[in-house]
Design an enzyme around this catalytic site. Structure first.
Site, short mmCIF file in Angstrom:
data_model
loop_
_atom_site.label_atom_id
_atom_site.label_comp_id
_atom_site.label_asym_id
_atom_site.label_seq_id
_atom_site.Cartn_x
_atom_site.Cartn_y
_atom_site.Cartn_z
N TYR A 50 -18.07 -41.40 -41.58
CA TYR A 50 -17.84 -40.28 -42.48
C TYR A 50 -16.69 -39.37 -42.27
CZ TYR A 50 -23.07 -41.35 -43.87
OH TYR A 50 -24.12 -41.82 -43.80
N HIS A 111 -25.66 -48.68 -37.88
CA HIS A 111 -25.36 -48.24 -39.33
C HIS A 111 -25.82 -49.28 -40.30
CE1 HIS A 111 -22.83 -45.19 -41.96
NE2 HIS A 111 -23.83 -45.67 -42.46
#
Length: 283
Positions: A50, A111
């Site tokens: 991010y 992830h």
């Protein structure tokens, strides 16, 4: 940690309602994390990919400095990106993420599942990150049931959650059952179906009966399943609305009506490697 509804996994108390930071630019992430903690959120989610971990850490420090919260009252999650799954790379990123945040995260996730390097190498390295103090617990994100279970067999430490897309338009029966069997949990990303729930007639109708919005009904539906939800917004008013879900309860009939909204084409974000397959809920 909190007097909000929470789930306890392997001795860790995780608030069921969190604040997500996916797609928030650093300035917005810093502001919204601080505002979320002021509002009352005690669970913050970010990820290396991010590119806002430092800003998230700054937002937490802002909220602490303002007297809104103490660090020990916050559950903080970040994630190892798939390009860093080899042992040395994973340990390097785990250290860098903790340094960027300025705090040891409470939870460090893989992830997405990847076929290479091996699960053995990656899960081993994730456990090393835990043992070296780069995180307080470990888990997964976007792992189908079979791979979730396999990963736990290869992990010395409990995998405390599997963070996946989940909202009223997805059926997640198998994955939820797997989490329960493993003594783990499910965390829902995109819990509001990226805004698609806002105009849903069923959710609006149920909301009217409680004086709540479709979004509030959806988040309530999730936490009543003991699913952790991490809605994301760049608007303070929307964050306040999403937090206002602890003063009502959905009936069993209302829960069933929302479950019935699931459909085979309900998935919104699919970056699963072709080596893996989602659970065949509709077979």
């Amino acid at each position: 940690m909190t007097d909000q509804p929470a789930i306890t996994v392997d001795g860790h108390t995780i608030p069921l309602l969190g604040f997500g930071t996916w797609n928030l630019e650093p300035a917005d992430a810093r502001k919204m994390v601080a505002e979320a903690l002021r509002i009352g959120y005690r669970h913050i989610d970010t990820a290396w990919i991010y590119k806002n971990e430092a800003a998230v850490g700054d937002g937490i420090r802002d909220a602490i400095a303002a007297g809104h919260v103490k660090r020990e009252d916050i559950w903080l999650t970040t994630k190892i990106w798939v390009a860093h799954f080899h042992r040395a790379d994973l340990l390097k990123q785990a250290k860098e993420s903790a340094e960027a945040l300025g705090f040891t995260p409470d939870l460090l996730l893989l992830h997405w599942p990847k076929p290479e390097p091996s699960f053995e190498e990656t899960l081993g390295a994730l456990n090393e990150a835990l043992e070296q103090g780069f995180t307080k617990s470990i888990g997964l994100s976007n792992f189908p049931s079979f791979d979730f279970a396999r990963a736990q067999t290869l992990s010395k430490a409990k995998l405390v959650t599997n963070q996946v897309e989940y909202h009223p338009y997805l059926k997640l029966t198998s994955l939820i059952a797997t989490a329960k069997e493993l003594g783990s949990s499910i965390t829902a990303w995109s819990p509001l179906a990226q805004g698609n729930i806002a105009t849903d007639p069923t959710l609006i109708e149920i909301g009217k009966a409680h004086g709540k919005s479709a979004g509030q009904v959806t988040l309530r539906w999730l936490i009543q399943q003991n699913i952790i939800a991490i809605p994301r917004t760049s608007k303070v008013s929307r964050a306040e609305e999403s937090f206002d879900i602890f003063d009502f309860e959905l009936s069993a009939e209302e829960m069933d009506r929302i479950h019935a909204l699931a459909r085979p084409d309900g998935r919104l974000g699919d970056w699963l490697d072709k080596a893996f397959q989602w659970d065949e809920e509709w077979a």
